[in-house]
Design an enzyme around this catalytic site. Structure first.
Site, PDB file in Angstrom:
ATOM      1  N   GLU A  52     -13.384   5.046   3.951  1.00 56.39           N
ATOM      2  CA  GLU A  52     -13.430   4.358   5.233  1.00 56.39           C
ATOM      3  C   GLU A  52     -14.596   4.786   6.117  1.00 56.39           C
ATOM      4  OE1 GLU A  52      -8.687   3.625   5.302  1.00 56.39           O
ATOM      5  OE2 GLU A  52      -9.426   5.479   6.121  1.00 56.39           O
TER       6      GLU A  52
ATOM      7  N   ARG B  50      -9.617  -0.553   7.211  1.00 57.36           N
ATOM      8  CA  ARG B  50     -10.566   0.362   6.582  1.00 57.36           C
ATOM      9  C   ARG B  50     -10.921   1.536   7.492  1.00 57.36           C
ATOM     10  NH1 ARG B  50     -14.386  -1.412   1.847  1.00 57.36           N
ATOM     11  NH2 ARG B  50     -14.793   0.648   1.053  1.00 57.36           N
ATOM     12  N   CYS B  51      -9.878   2.115   8.090  1.00 56.21           N
ATOM     13  CA  CYS B  51     -10.123   3.323   8.885  1.00 56.21           C
ATOM     14  C   CYS B  51      -8.814   4.037   9.055  1.00 56.21           C
ATOM     15  CB  CYS B  51     -10.721   2.983  10.242  1.00 56.21           C
ATOM     16  SG  CYS B  51      -9.523   2.367  11.420  1.00 56.21           S
TER      17      CYS B  51
ATOM     18  N   GLN C  48       0.838  -1.206   0.000  1.00 61.86           N
ATOM     19  CA  GLN C  48       0.000   0.000   0.000  1.00 61.86           C
ATOM     20  C   GLN C  48       0.870   1.252   0.000  1.00 61.86           C
ATOM     21  OE1 GLN C  48      -3.168  -2.086   2.955  1.00 61.86           O
ATOM     22  NE2 GLN C  48      -3.564   0.080   2.648  1.00 61.86           N
TER      23      GLN C  48
END
Ligand SMILES: Cc1cc2nc3c(=O)[nH]c(=O)nc-3n(C[C@H](O)[C@H](O)[C@H](O)COP(=O)(O)OP(=O)(O)OC[C@H]3O[C@@H](n4cnc5c(N)ncnc54)[C@H](O)[C@@H]3O)c2cc1C
Lengths: 806, 288
Positions: A760, A384-385, A237
C-alpha cells in the site's frame, strides 16, 4: 565431496528463498483463465439473487408490491425488510459499531440502496423481475453536503437513532453526528500556535473514490437443512471474521459454518466488510433450501459497496521563522454516508488518522475528527492503505508544501530540517505511535540525487520565465512526497475487530518426503502470497519454495486469522510463518542431533541442513529429517513435523519512502502529463524484489488514478455520478506513467524477519506526490491549494481563477 | 447489466433486412457492431424486442473508389477504415479520426454505419462527415434515397432516418489534392468520448485560405457544422487574429452538457482550443 555435489550457492539458489525474484506461481492459472472465482462455482439447483435498488437518495417507502415479479415464471421469492425481520436480520451490525439496513426498512437513505432481493432460477429472469417490483416512494429532503449535516434544521436521516446521544464512540452532538474523536494535547498545541512565528491553515478535501477491484463482490450461500450447516463462498478479504459475524447473526454455531474465499480478483479494502448481498444470499438459501448466488455488477459495486475517503481535513502547522515545525492541528469532517460502515479496527473510528504528524518530529499536536451522516452510500474503507493513513499522509504532505511556500523555503529543505532523525527511533509521536525504525534523511537524499533535483528546479525556473514572457503555455510542476506508513494491524493492545484481536496465524506441515503445506489466516487477492510465503518458509527450513503449497481462504482448514488488508499480511502473518517454521526447525534439530549422535549445540544450520560444526560432511537435510520425524523419531518424541503459530505483533511496522514526480501542464486544456515518476520505498527486508516492484507499480497506478481523476460524486439531489467505467477513471496502460523504482533497506527491529509490508505504500505516498506536482506548477502564482481530483477541467478552472486565460 | 429479452434475426440481403424491419415495426432495431446499442440494452435504456443483425449482408461491406468520391459500405468497421490504403491516400482525416475512436477492440467491430446512424453527439464520425459534406445512402420500405450528413442530425438520438430505413453506405467527396486536414480530440483516457473535438479540412491558394469546413463533436445535442467560423477564415492567411475570431464564432454555436468531462463553460472553451489547434495543424499539412 565429488564434483557432482552441489555447492552451497547452488543449494541456496534451488530453494528460491527470501530475496529471490521468484516468478509468481499463481500467475500460471490466472493468465490462462484457470482461476476459480466465486462466479465460477456452480452448484446443482443454484438460484440467483438480484437487488431492487432505490432510485432516490432519501425517501420514505410507502409500499412494495412484488406480485408482478412473483408472477413471472422462474421467480422463486422476493425478500423485503418485512421478511428479514422475522429472522431479526433486517439490520446488521457494521464493523464500526453502527447498525446498517440489510434491506430498506421504512425508508431509503442513499441512491441504489438495497430495497428488495429477488430470487430466481437464473440471473436473466432475476434481472427481468427486479423491474417488475413496484416501490412507492415519498421523497424526503436530501442531505448531500456534510458541512450542512449538523445544521439545526438539517433533515433527520437516521430515525432509528435520532434520540440516541451516546454512539459507539461517545457522545453524539446532533442527530446526524456519528462521533467526535480527539487525540493529542489541545492546550499544548494551542499554546505552541499562539507563540509561533509562522502558521498556515488550509482545508484539504480528500474526495470520495472507490477501491474498484477487477472482480466485484459476490457470494454463494448453501444451507443444508438436514445437517444444519451453512457453506458460504464469497469474495472475502477476511473469511474468518465473516464466519464469526455470520455465526453471531444467525446463531448457527461457528463449527457449522464453512466460509470459503476462493481466488479473489483484487480487494483493495472493498471486500473487508459484510454487505447486504451476503446476508440476503444466506437468508434466501435458508428460505428456499437451495444454493443462492449473488454477484454485483460494476455499477452496483461502484455505487453501493464501500467507497473510500471523503475527508475534509482542515490542517494547520505552526513553525519558527527558520522552518522548525512546532505544532500541528487538524480537524476532519468525515462524511460516512448513510451508515457508519468503516472497516477500521473497532477502537479507531477514524482509523490511524493520528499518524498525521507524518515523518516529522513535531513536538505537540492535536487532532479532532467529526463523523457525520449524509444521504450517500456507506463505506469509508481503507482503499489500498492502512486505515486512513492515506488521508493522514495527504494532509501532512500538502501542509508541508504550503508551509514551505509561506516560509519561502524549498519544501525538501523543510522536510530535511524536520525529519525524525535516525537516532530517535524507536520514536514516540505526539499523537501516540511508536515508530519502529527509519533512515529518512538517507532515503530523501538518495531520491534527490537520482532525479537530479537541483537541475529540475533550475529548469522549472527557466520555464516559468518563458511562460511569463508568453513563449510557452506549459507549466512544470515538481511534486515531492515523503511518507511514513503504519501497517501490520496489529497489536491486540491497539486493534480488534468487534472484539476479535488482530493477530494472525500459520500452520505448517512438513510431509514425510520433505515437501510441505502452509495454511494461513490471511487471504491473498492478487498480492502473491502463494509465492512469497513459500519463500519465507524455504529460507527458514530449507525446503525448496516449489515444494511448498500455500493455502488460504477455507475456514475449515486454515487457522483463525484476521485476513488481508492494511498491508498486514507480511508484518503479521509473515511473522507467524517464521515463528511456525522456527518451531519445526527446533524439532528438526533435535532429530538431527539424535541421528548424528551429537549434542544439539554442536549442530549448525546450513541452507537446507543441520551439519556438525567443523564437520560439514556430517549432516542431515531437512528432507532426511522429515522422513525420520514420521517413521523413526527419537525415543520419547511424538512423530510428525508440523507447527502452528498465532502471532500477536508487539508493534506496527512503519515502512517509508521518498517519491518525486515531474509534470508538464497545458494551461489551455488542463491536461497534465507526467514526465517522470521516481519512487523509493523502504519496506525493510525484501522477500521478493519482483513482487515488490509489481506492488509498487500497481499502487502507483492507483495513486495516479485517484489523484488525477478517479471519484464518486453526487449531485444536489443525491444522484450518484460517475459510477461506471465511462466516467470512473481507471487508467489503462496508455495513460499510466512510466515508473522508476528504487529502495533502501531498514529492517523492522521487532519483526522476526525484519519485513515491513509494501503493497500500500506506493498508494499512500503516490497520491500526495501527484497532487504536490500539480500544486507546485501553480504555486509561483500565489496558489496555495488546488483540490483533487486533478482532472483536466479542474486544473483548467484553477488556471482560469489565476487569470491564465486572459 | 443484463438486457431484456429479444429475438435475433440475421438477414442476408438489404431487401430482407428492410422487409424484416417493416414487418416487425418499431420494436425492431438494426444491429451493426453493437458497441453503442448493446451497452444501451444492458442499461435497459433501450429494449428492442427484435435485433436485425446487418452483419450477414455482403452488400453493406467494402470501400470503393468512384473518382470524385469514395463510397464506404455501412458495415465497414472502424478498423477497416484505419487500414484502407485508398482512404489513407485520398481521405487521410478518416484514418486520423478512426484512430481516436474508443480502443482497438471496439474498432474491430464498431462500424461506420452504426457510428453515423446512432445519433449520439459523442460519436466522432458524424461531425467529420458534416465537415466532409458526406451523403448517406439509405434503403427503406419506400425505396432508396440519399440524405446529406449536414441534414441528418436533428437532436440527441434523433436523425432524419424514417422508421424502417437503414443506412447502406456513406459517400464522401474527395477533397482536392494538397488539402490540409486535422481532427483534434480532447478526451480523458483511451475509450472515452470527446470532451470536445474539431474536424478541419481546408485548402490554400496564394497563401490565403481558399476553402474551409469545420465540424465539432460532442459540444451540443447534435454534431455541429461551424459555418460562420469557416466563413471568417476564407481569404485570410490563418493569422492569429482571424483564428481567434473563428474560434469565438465556433464557441458561440456550442451548447454542451455539463458532465464528468467538465462543466459546460469548460467544454465550450475546449471546442475552441481544439479548433484552433486543428486549424494550425491543417495549415501545416496543406500545400500553399
Ligand atoms: C467503451 C466505448 C467507447 C467508445 N468510444 C467512442 C468514441 O470515442 N467515439 C465514437 O465515435 N464512438 C465510440 N464508441 C462507439 C463505437 O464507435 C460504436 O461502435 C459506434 O458508435 C456504433 O457502431 P456499431 O457498429 O457498434 O453500431 P450499433 O451499436 O450496432 O448501432 C448503433 C445504433 O445505430 C443503429 N444502426 C446501426 N447500423 C445502422 C444502419 N446501417 N442503418 C441504420 N441504423 C443503424 C442501431 O440500430 C443503433 O441504434 C465507443 C463505444 C464503447 C463501447
Amino acid at each position: 565431496m565429488n564434483d557432482m555435489t552441489p555447492t552451497r550457492e547452488q543449494r541456496e539458489a534451488q530453494l528460491q528463498g527470501m530475496g529471490c525474484k521468484r516468478k509468481r506461481v499463481e500467475d500460471i492459472r490466472f493468465t490462462q483463465g484457470k482461476g476459480n472465482y466465486v462466479d465460477d462455482i456452480k452448484l446443482p439447483g443454484m438460484l440467483y439473487g438480484d437487488f431492487v435498488r432505490s432510485s432516490h437518495a432519501h425517501a420514505r417507502i410507502k409500499g412494495i408490491d412484488a406480485s408482478k415479479a412473483l408472477a413471472l415464471p422462474g421467480v422463486i421469492a422476493v425478500l423485503t425488510a418485512e421478511e428479514l425481520k422475522g429472522l431479526n436480520l433486517a439490520w446488521m451490525p457494521t464493523l464500526a459499531g453502527d447498525m446498517q439496513m440489510v434491506l430498506a426498512d421504512g425508508k431509503v437513505l442513499f441512491q441504489n440502496q438495497e430495497v428488495a432481493f429477488v430470487v430466481a432460477e437464473d440471473r436473466y429472469t432475476a434481472a427481468d423481475a427486479i423491474e417488475l417490483v413496484e416501490v412507492e416512494y415519498e421523497e424526503l429532503p436530501v442531505l448531500v453536503d456534510p458541512w450542512k449535516a449538523m445544521a439545526p434544521d438539517a433533515p433527520v436521516l437516521r430515525e432509528d437513532i435520532k434520540d440516541k446521544t451516546e454512539g459507539a464512540h461517545g457522545r453524539r452532538e446532533h442527530y446526524n453526528h456519528i462521533f467526535k474523536w480527539q487525540v493529542g494535547d489541545r492546550p499544548g498545541t494551542d499554546e505552541a500556535f499562539a507563540r509561533a512565528d509562522v502558521t498556515i491553515k488550509e482545508t484539504f478535501y480528500y474526495h470520495r473514490t472507490h477501491p474498484c477491484p477487477l472482480e466485484t463482490c459476490a457470494a454463494l450461500a448453501s444451507f443444508d437443512k438436514v445437517k444444519g450447516e451453512l457453506t458460504l463462498w464469497g469474495t472475502f478479504q477476511a473469511p474468518h471474521v465473516v464466519r464469526t459475524v455470520a455465526s453471531l447473526l444467525s446463531k448457527i454455531p461457528e463449527s457449522k459454518i464453512h466460509v470459503i474465499a476462493p481466488d479473489i480478483g483484487g480487494g483493495f479494502g472493498n471486500k473487508v466488510g459484510v454487505y447486504p448481498g451476503y446476508v440476503c444470499a444466506i437468508v434466501a438459501s435458508i428460505v428456499t433450501g437451495r444454493p443462492v448466488k449473488w454477484v454485483e455488477d460494476r455499477m452496483e459495486n461502484l455505487s453501493t459497496t464501500s467507497f473510500a475517503r471523503d475527508y475534509h481535513m482542515t490542517t494547520e502547522l505552526a513553525a519558527t521563522k527558520d522552518g522548525r515545525i512546532t505544532a500541528m492541528r487538524v480537524h476532519v469532517l468525515a462524511d460516512h454516508g448513510a451508515f457508519d460502515a468503516c472497516a477500521d479496527p473497532s477502537k479507531w473510528p477514524a482509523g490511524f488518522m493520528n499518524i498525521c504528524t507524518g515523518s516529522y518530529d513535531i513536538p505537540v499536536a492535536h487532532l479532532t475528527v467529526d463523523g457525520v451522516y449524509t444521504n450517500k452510500a456507506p463505506g469509508g474503507v481503507a482503499y489500498r492503505c492502512s486505515f486512513r493513513v492515506t488521508e493522514a499522509v495527504y494532509a501532512i504532505e500538502r501542509a508541508i508544501e504550503v508551509l514551505a511556500q509561506k516560509l519561502g523555503m524549498d519544501s525538501v529543505d523543510l522536510r530535511m530540517k524536520n525529519f525524525i532523525r535516525r537516532e530517535q527511533f524507536p520514536y514516540q509521536s505526539a499523537l501516540g505511535w511508536e515508530y519502529d525504525s527509519g533512515d529518512y534523511y538517507m532515503a530523501m537524499q538518495k531520491a534527490l540525487d537520482a532525479v537530479g533535483y537541483k537541475e529540475l528546479r533550475a529548469e522549472q525556473a527557466r520555464k516559468r520565465e518563458a511562460f511569463k514572457r508568453g513563449e510557452t503555455r506549459e507549466l512544470m510542476g515538481i511534486g515531492v512526497s515523503f511518507f511514513t506508513e503504519i501497517v501490520g494491524a496489529g497489536p491486540s493492545k491497539n486493534c480488534d475487530i468487534l472484539g476479535v484481536a488482530m493477530f494472525d496465524s500459520c500452520e505448517i506441515r512438513v510431509h514425510p518426503t520433505g515437501s510441505a503445506i502452509a495454511r494461513m489466516g490471511t487471504k491473498t487477492q492478487g498480492q502473491g502470497h502463494e509465492t512469497t510465503y513459500a519463500q519465507i518458509i524455504a529460507t527458514e527450513i530449507g525446503i525448496p519454495a516449489d515444494d511448498i503449497m500455500v493455502e488460504e481462504g477455507n475456514t475449515d482448514t486454515a487457522p483463525y486469522g484476521l485476513g488481508t488488508y492494511g498491508s498486514r499480511s507480511t508484518p503479521v502473518a509473515g511473522a507467524a510463518i517464521a515463528m511456525a517454521a522456527r518451531k519445526i526447525k527446533a524439532k528438526a534439530q533435535m532429530i538431527a542431533a539424535y541421528l548424528l549422535e551429537v549434542h544439539e549445540d554442536d549442530l549448525e544450520w546450513d541452507v537446507d541442513r543441520f551439519q556438525v560444526k567443523g564437520l560439514p560432511e556430517k549432516f542431515k537435510t531437512m528432507k532426511d529429517i522429515a522422513w525420520v520425524a514420521y517413521n523413526a523419531p527419537p525415543p520419547g518424541m511424538e512423530p510428525g513435523l508440523e507447527a502452528v503459530s498465532y502471532y500477536d505483533p508487539p508493534n506496527m511496522t512503519y515502512p517509508f519512502g521518498a517519491y518525486i514526480c515531474v509534470m508538464d501542464i497545458d494551461v489551455d486544456t488542463g491536461v497534465a502529463k507526467t514526465r517522470r515518476f521516481y519512487a523509493l520505498d523502504d519496506c525493510g527486508t525484501r522477500i521478493n524484489p519482483m513482487i515488490i516492484e509489481g506492488q509498487v507499480h500497481g499502487g502507483l497506478t492507483e495513486a495516479f488514478a485517484v489523484a488525477m481523476g478517479q471519484e464518486i460524486d453526487y449531485d444536489e439531489a443525491g444522484n450518484v455520478k460517475g459510477a461506471s467505467f465511462m466516467d470512473f477513471f481507471l487508467p489503462t496502460a496508455v495513460e499510466t506513467p512510466y515508473w522508476e523504482t528504487d529502495y533502501t533497506v531498514t529492517p523492522s527491529p521487532h519483526h522476526p524477519i525484519g519485513a515491513k509490508g509494501v503493497g500500500e505504500s506506493p498508494h499512500v505516498g503516490g497520491v500526495p506526490c501527484f497532487s504536490n506536482a500539480v500544486n507546485d506548477a501553480f504555486a509561483f502564482l500565489g496558489s496555495t491549494h488546488i483540490q483533487m481530483p486533478h482532472d483536466p477541467w479542474r486544473i483548467w478552472k484553477a488556471a482560469e481563477r489565476l487569470g491564465l486565460h486572459q | 447489466m443484463i438486457p431484456g429479452q429479444f429475438a435475433y434475426h440475421r438477414p442476408s440481403s438489404i431487401e430482407q433486412a428492410v422487409r424484416l424491419l417493416a414487418d416487425l415495426g418499431d420494436e425492431a432495431r438494426p444491429l451493426a457492431g453493437g458497441h453503442s446499442l448493446i451497452p444501451m440494452m444492458k442499461l435497459r435504456m433501450a429494449a428492442p424486442e427484435h435485433l436485425i443483425d446487418l452483419g450477414g449482408i455482403a452488400d453493406l461491406k467494402g470501400i470503393r473508389d468512384r473518382g470524385a468520391s469514395i463510397i464506404i459500405g455501412a458495415m465497414t468497421t472502424q478498423n477497416e477504415l484505419i487500414h484502407s490504403d485508398l482512404l489513407a491516400a485520398k481521405l487521410p482525416i478518416i484514418r486520423e479520426t478512426s484512430l481516436l475512436i474508443a480502443d482497438p477492440q471496439i474498432r474491430y467491430v464498431g462500424t461506420l454505419g452504426g457510428n453515423v446512424a446512432n445519433g449520439d453527439p459523442g460519436n466522432d464520425m458524424p461531425a467529420l462527415m458534416m465537415c466532409l459534406d458526406a451523403a448517406y445512402h439509405v434503403a427503406g420500405p419506400s425505396g432508396n434515397r440519399t440524405i446529406k450528413a449536414r441534414d441528418f442530425y436533428e437532436g440527441a438520438y434523433f436523425t432524419a432516418l424514417q422508421e424502417g430505413e437503414i443506412v447502406t453506405s456513406v459517400e464522401i467527396p474527395v477533397p482536392p489534392a494538397g488539402h490540409g486536414y486535422a481532427y483534434e480530440k480532447l478526451k480523458r483516457k483511451i475509450g472515452d468520448y470527446a470532451t470536445a473535438a474539431a474536424a478541419v479540412v481546408l485548402s490554400f491558394s496564394g497563401g490565403k485560405v481558399a476553402t474551409c469546413a469545420i465540424g465539432l463533436t460532442n459540444v451540443s445535442e447534435t454534431p455541429l457544422l461551424a459555418e460562420e467560423a469557416a466563413e471568417i477564415l476564407i481569404g485570410t492567411a490563418l493569422d492569429p487574429a482571424s483564428i481567434a475570431k473563428a474560434v469565438s464564432a465556433a464557441e458561440a454555436i456550442t451548447a454542451p452538457a455539463s458532465d464528468g468531462r467538465g462543466p459546460a463553460d469548460y467544454r465550450t472553451k475546449m471546442a475552441g482550443v481544439m479548433l484552433s489547434r486543428a486549424l494550425q495543424r491543417a495549415a501545416r499539412r496543406a500545400a500553399a
